[in-house]
Scaffold this active site. Structure first.
Site, PDB file in Angstrom:
ATOM      1  N   ASP A 117      -2.210 -86.109 -56.162  1.00 42.82           N
ATOM      2  CA  ASP A 117      -2.194 -84.837 -56.888  1.00 42.82           C
ATOM      3  C   ASP A 117      -3.615 -84.532 -57.325  1.00 42.82           C
ATOM      4  OD1 ASP A 117      -1.714 -82.683 -58.579  1.00 42.82           O
ATOM      5  OD2 ASP A 117      -0.811 -83.897 -60.162  1.00 42.82           O
ATOM      6  N   GLU A 150      -7.956 -78.433 -63.345  1.00 41.11           N
ATOM      7  CA  GLU A 150      -6.550 -78.033 -63.314  1.00 41.11           C
ATOM      8  C   GLU A 150      -5.724 -78.939 -64.210  1.00 41.11           C
ATOM      9  OE1 GLU A 150      -2.335 -78.022 -61.731  1.00 41.11           O
ATOM     10  OE2 GLU A 150      -3.752 -79.668 -62.033  1.00 41.11           O
ATOM     11  N   GLU A 151      -5.996 -80.239 -64.144  1.00 42.10           N
ATOM     12  CA  GLU A 151      -5.179 -81.217 -64.848  1.00 42.10           C
ATOM     13  C   GLU A 151      -5.325 -81.143 -66.369  1.00 42.10           C
ATOM     14  OE1 GLU A 151      -2.882 -82.752 -63.593  1.00 42.10           O
ATOM     15  OE2 GLU A 151      -3.308 -83.354 -61.525  1.00 42.10           O
ATOM     16  N   ASP A 175      -0.040 -77.999 -53.765  1.00 47.56           N
ATOM     17  CA  ASP A 175       0.002 -78.871 -54.946  1.00 47.56           C
ATOM     18  C   ASP A 175       1.444 -79.279 -55.246  1.00 47.56           C
ATOM     19  OD1 ASP A 175      -0.723 -80.310 -57.160  1.00 47.56           O
ATOM     20  OD2 ASP A 175      -1.106 -78.574 -58.444  1.00 47.56           O
TER      21      ASP A 175
END
EC number: 3.4.11.4
Length: 400
Positions: A117, A150-151, A175
């Site tokens: 991921d 993003e995380e 994703d």
């Protein structure tokens, strides 16, 4: 183009994936993985002049090494511009990952997460570019977008300037896990914070002179649960979820530092999610009401109360695409051409797609094999990764 006619070099695709999984790049520290992606793209024939970094990192309110990587591939036939996106960063648990192949999977050594991921997505985008260029496949103009942070809050996508996307009319975000899943929508999220400043006193000699910030927080959270705002939230006018993530003190320290002192400060942070932005806000306000009520209930011997500062802010907006949206139809057509029956999914987690849709680019999210993400049991399903690569190439080359 059928599954068999897609000229995919599976071995090369897996090599790209292994390479990207081995490059550290936790959220906010994406410079090395961005360099590895740029190098890979140049090696497959993308000119350096087609690659650039934006300045989104200058607007992100957290230290971020680099901006989003944006790559433009000129079309070889007319058609509206397509956007392919994924994120460069991983969660901190992936730091030091050592990927290895184990049968039909790629796994870590068991001490870290893997980073599938979304390094699977990173590999898919590079494979799409490589396959198009190597085989001279006809395609419309394409932009590849590799976002940062993003995380840690979808910051790269949030701070993106839509003008940098070259007028893309639809987006394929990579994703997810299963190739059959098409994520067409996701909840929005509201973040809330409560700062409680009480009054310290000796807990044995004069507890009545203190105002316990810990007790205010505890009563507030109990009240929020009693009122139906904690966990799964179902009301007559909406539904959603909420959680309390942090209950501590200043500068990542505990709330209080001794048992014989009435705690004078507490910091509590949580989130609220809902398919409706207004209802996510309503959940956050439900917590605010609970904290205000608790503030009144905890007093010192003179009737004094703690100081309460409560705030909430939108982290990302919700979105949902209709089945007749052009990008959903395009993805459905691609999956069916590959013999895959699409499953339309609404996600309870946020994606870069939330912000890309907000920026005016309708976005679906496809899967490419990441599994057990954010855990040391994480792995990549190589069969699903191959399917993700094939979907990407087919999405890029379908007739409009």
């Amino acid at each position: 183009m059928s599954n068999n006619s897609i000229p995919l070099d599976v071995a090369a695709a897996e090599d790209h994936l292994m390479r990207f999984l081995s490059v550290e790049g936790v959220t906010g520290q994406e410079a090395n993985i961005a360099a590895a992606v740029s190098d890979a793209l140049k090696k497959v024939g993308v000119p350096e002049s087609a690659m650039r970094f934006d300045d989104a990192n200058k607007r992100i309110p957290l230290p971020t090494e680099t901006g989003n990587l944006i790559v433009d591939l000129p079309g070889t036939r007319p058609g509206p511009r397509l956007l392919f996106s994924t994120h460069l960063d991983t969660v901190p648990l992936c730091a030091g990952a050592k990927p290895r192949r184990e049968g039909d999977r790629i796994v870590s050594d068991g001490t870290t997460a893997l980073g599938g991921d979304a390094r699977t997505g990173v590999a898919v985008l590079v494979v799409v570019a490589e396959t198009l260029l190597k085989n001279k496949l006809p395609h419309p103009p394409i932009t590849l977008l590799f976002t940062v942070r993003e995380e840690s809050g979808l910051h790269g996508a949030r701070e993106l300037n839509p003008a940098d996307l070259g007028g893309a009319v639809m987006c394929i975000n990579v994703d997810g896990q299963m190739a059959s899943d098409l994520i067409i929508g996701a909840v929005g999220q509201e973040n809330w914070e409560a700062e409680i400043t009480g009054r310290a006193s000796h807990a044995g000699v004069a507890p009545e002179k203190g105002i316990s910030a810990t007790m205010v927080g505890a009563l507030a959270l109990a009240e929020a649960r009693r009122a139906g705002w904690f966990g799964k939230v179902v009301k007559s006018d909406g539904r959603g979820t909420s959680n309390v993530g942090i209950f501590g003190g200043k500068d990542n320290k505990p709330a209080g530092d001794a048992t014989n002192v009435v705690t004078d400060y507490a910091f509590i942070k949580g989130e609220a999610r809902s398919p409706e932005s207004a209802f996510a806000t309503k959940i956050a306000k439900g917590y605010e009401e609970a904290f205000t009520k608790a503030q009144r209930e905890v007093t010192d011997d003179a009737g004094g109360t703690a100081e309460l500062k409560f705030s909430h802010v939108t982290s990302y907006p919700p979105f949902e695409l209709g089945k007749d949206t052009p990008i959903v139809q395009r993805a459905t057509k691609a999956l069916k051409a590959l013999g895959i029956e699409p499953v339309l999914v609404f996600s309870n987690g946020g994606l870069d797609a939330n912000w890309l849709d907000k920026h005016g680019v309708p976005t679906i999210t496809i899967g490419s094999g990441q599994a057990e993400i954010h855990t040391i049991k994480e792995y990549v399903n190589l069969a699903e990764f191959e399917k993700g690569c094939r979907i990407g190439v087919l999405m890029a080359t379908l007739d409009d």
